[in-house]
Design an enzyme around this catalytic site. Structure first.
Site, PDB file in Angstrom:
ATOM      1  N   ARG A 112      36.093 -46.244   7.634  1.00 52.27           N
ATOM      2  CA  ARG A 112      35.395 -47.520   7.553  1.00 52.27           C
ATOM      3  C   ARG A 112      36.400 -48.653   7.445  1.00 52.27           C
ATOM      4  O   ARG A 112      37.201 -48.690   6.516  1.00 52.27           O
ATOM      5  CB  ARG A 112      34.451 -47.522   6.335  1.00 52.27           C
ATOM      6  CG  ARG A 112      33.572 -48.752   6.250  1.00 52.27           C
ATOM      7  CD  ARG A 112      32.540 -48.610   5.145  1.00 52.27           C
ATOM      8  NE  ARG A 112      33.140 -48.486   3.821  1.00 52.27           N
ATOM      9  CZ  ARG A 112      32.429 -48.481   2.694  1.00 52.27           C
ATOM     10  NH1 ARG A 112      31.125 -48.552   2.749  1.00 52.27           N
ATOM     11  NH2 ARG A 112      33.028 -48.368   1.533  1.00 52.27           N
ATOM     12  N   THR A 116      35.458 -55.205   7.995  1.00 52.70           N
ATOM     13  CA  THR A 116      34.181 -55.320   8.715  1.00 52.70           C
ATOM     14  C   THR A 116      33.165 -54.264   8.297  1.00 52.70           C
ATOM     15  O   THR A 116      31.975 -54.400   8.599  1.00 52.70           O
ATOM     16  CB  THR A 116      34.415 -55.172  10.233  1.00 52.70           C
ATOM     17  OG1 THR A 116      34.887 -53.842  10.503  1.00 52.70           O
ATOM     18  CG2 THR A 116      35.441 -56.174  10.718  1.00 52.70           C
ATOM     19  N   ASP A 208      33.671 -43.289  -5.138  1.00 52.50           N
ATOM     20  CA  ASP A 208      34.031 -42.809  -3.810  1.00 52.50           C
ATOM     21  C   ASP A 208      34.078 -41.284  -3.838  1.00 52.50           C
ATOM     22  O   ASP A 208      34.938 -40.695  -4.512  1.00 52.50           O
ATOM     23  CB  ASP A 208      35.392 -43.387  -3.394  1.00 52.50           C
ATOM     24  CG  ASP A 208      35.752 -43.026  -1.957  1.00 52.50           C
ATOM     25  OD1 ASP A 208      36.024 -41.835  -1.698  1.00 52.50           O
ATOM     26  OD2 ASP A 208      35.753 -43.927  -1.105  1.00 52.50           O
ATOM     27  N   ASP A 211      37.509 -39.706  -2.772  1.00 45.92           N
ATOM     28  CA  ASP A 211      38.567 -39.865  -3.770  1.00 45.92           C
ATOM     29  C   ASP A 211      38.336 -38.954  -4.964  1.00 45.92           C
ATOM     30  O   ASP A 211      39.275 -38.333  -5.489  1.00 45.92           O
ATOM     31  CB  ASP A 211      38.627 -41.322  -4.244  1.00 45.92           C
ATOM     32  CG  ASP A 211      39.285 -42.235  -3.219  1.00 45.92           C
ATOM     33  OD1 ASP A 211      39.954 -41.712  -2.309  1.00 45.92           O
ATOM     34  OD2 ASP A 211      39.112 -43.455  -3.322  1.00 45.92           O
TER      35      ASP A 211
END
Length: 217
Positions: A112, A116, A208, A211
């Protein structure tokens, strides 16, 4: 398991089994170790696999019991392909393969863009004869929906027999975006959280997933 429709007219199945919800609560805790988080994700994926494959096609084969010969159903595991959205989707894979060990595995590499939030593809590898296969796409977090929609759009180019999307958590915004692009693809998730924050993370969420699974930041 409860079923609902999103504003994009797609179908969402929430796997609300108590064991799934219990393990999800443990995963949400910020002090959960990497090892524990990874183990819980594997356990949840096994439990969710039972719901995702509930109407999986079966075929009758002849077997011999200790008493006699009979026809009995088996799943068409070799016609199923688990499609992993890298990297966090790999955490879902082991548990799913425990339930459907005969399945093939495909990979879609996406990241990602931090500015944006648009999904950028860097890897794509699928088994052959996808037109004969049922695809189950795996990604723990359905957040903005950009990566999920892009992955399924790419997957559709291979013309699989069917597609389902499986996530651990989903945000309302992500579900809406995904089903505006793919109203024909049902989503299976353990929970629909409140919203996305300004950084595109699901809240309250669990952070996340990649992670926390791999011990990175």
């Amino acid at each position: 398991m409860s079923t609902m429709n999103t504003p994009g007219a797609g179908q969402v199945h929430v796997v609300d089994h108590p064991l799934v919800q219990h393990k999800l609560t443990l995963m949400r805790q910020k002090d959960r170790s990497t090892n524990s988080f990874r183990r819980l994700l594997g356990e949840i994926s096994m439990l969710m696999a039972y719901e995702v494959t509930r109407d999986m096609p079966t075929q009758m084969i002849e077997i011999e019991t200790p008493l006699e010969t009979m026809l009995s159903p088996v799943i068409e595991g070799r016609k199923t392909v688990f499609v992993v959205i890298m990297r966090a989707g790999s955490g879902f894979l082991d548990g799913m393969l425990q339930v459907v060990p005969g399945a093939r595995v495909g990979h879609i590499g996406l990241y990602r863009d931090p500015k944006t939030l648009v999904a950028v593809e860097y890897y794509f590898k699928m088994p052959g004869d996808m037109h004969e296969r049922d695809a189950i796409v795996l990604d723990p977090m359905l957040a903005t929906g950009n990566s999920a929609a892009a992955a399924v759009e790419r997957l559709k180019e291979t013309r699989p027999r069917s597609i389902r999307f499986v996530s651990l958590l989903a945000a309302p915004e992500g579900l809406k975006h995904f089903h505006e692009a793919h109203p024909d693809v049902p989503v299976y998730t353990a929970a629909i959280d409140r919203q996305l924050n300004d950084h595109g993370y699901i809240v309250p969420g669990l952070g996340d997933a990649g992670d926390r699974m791999f011990g990175t930041k």
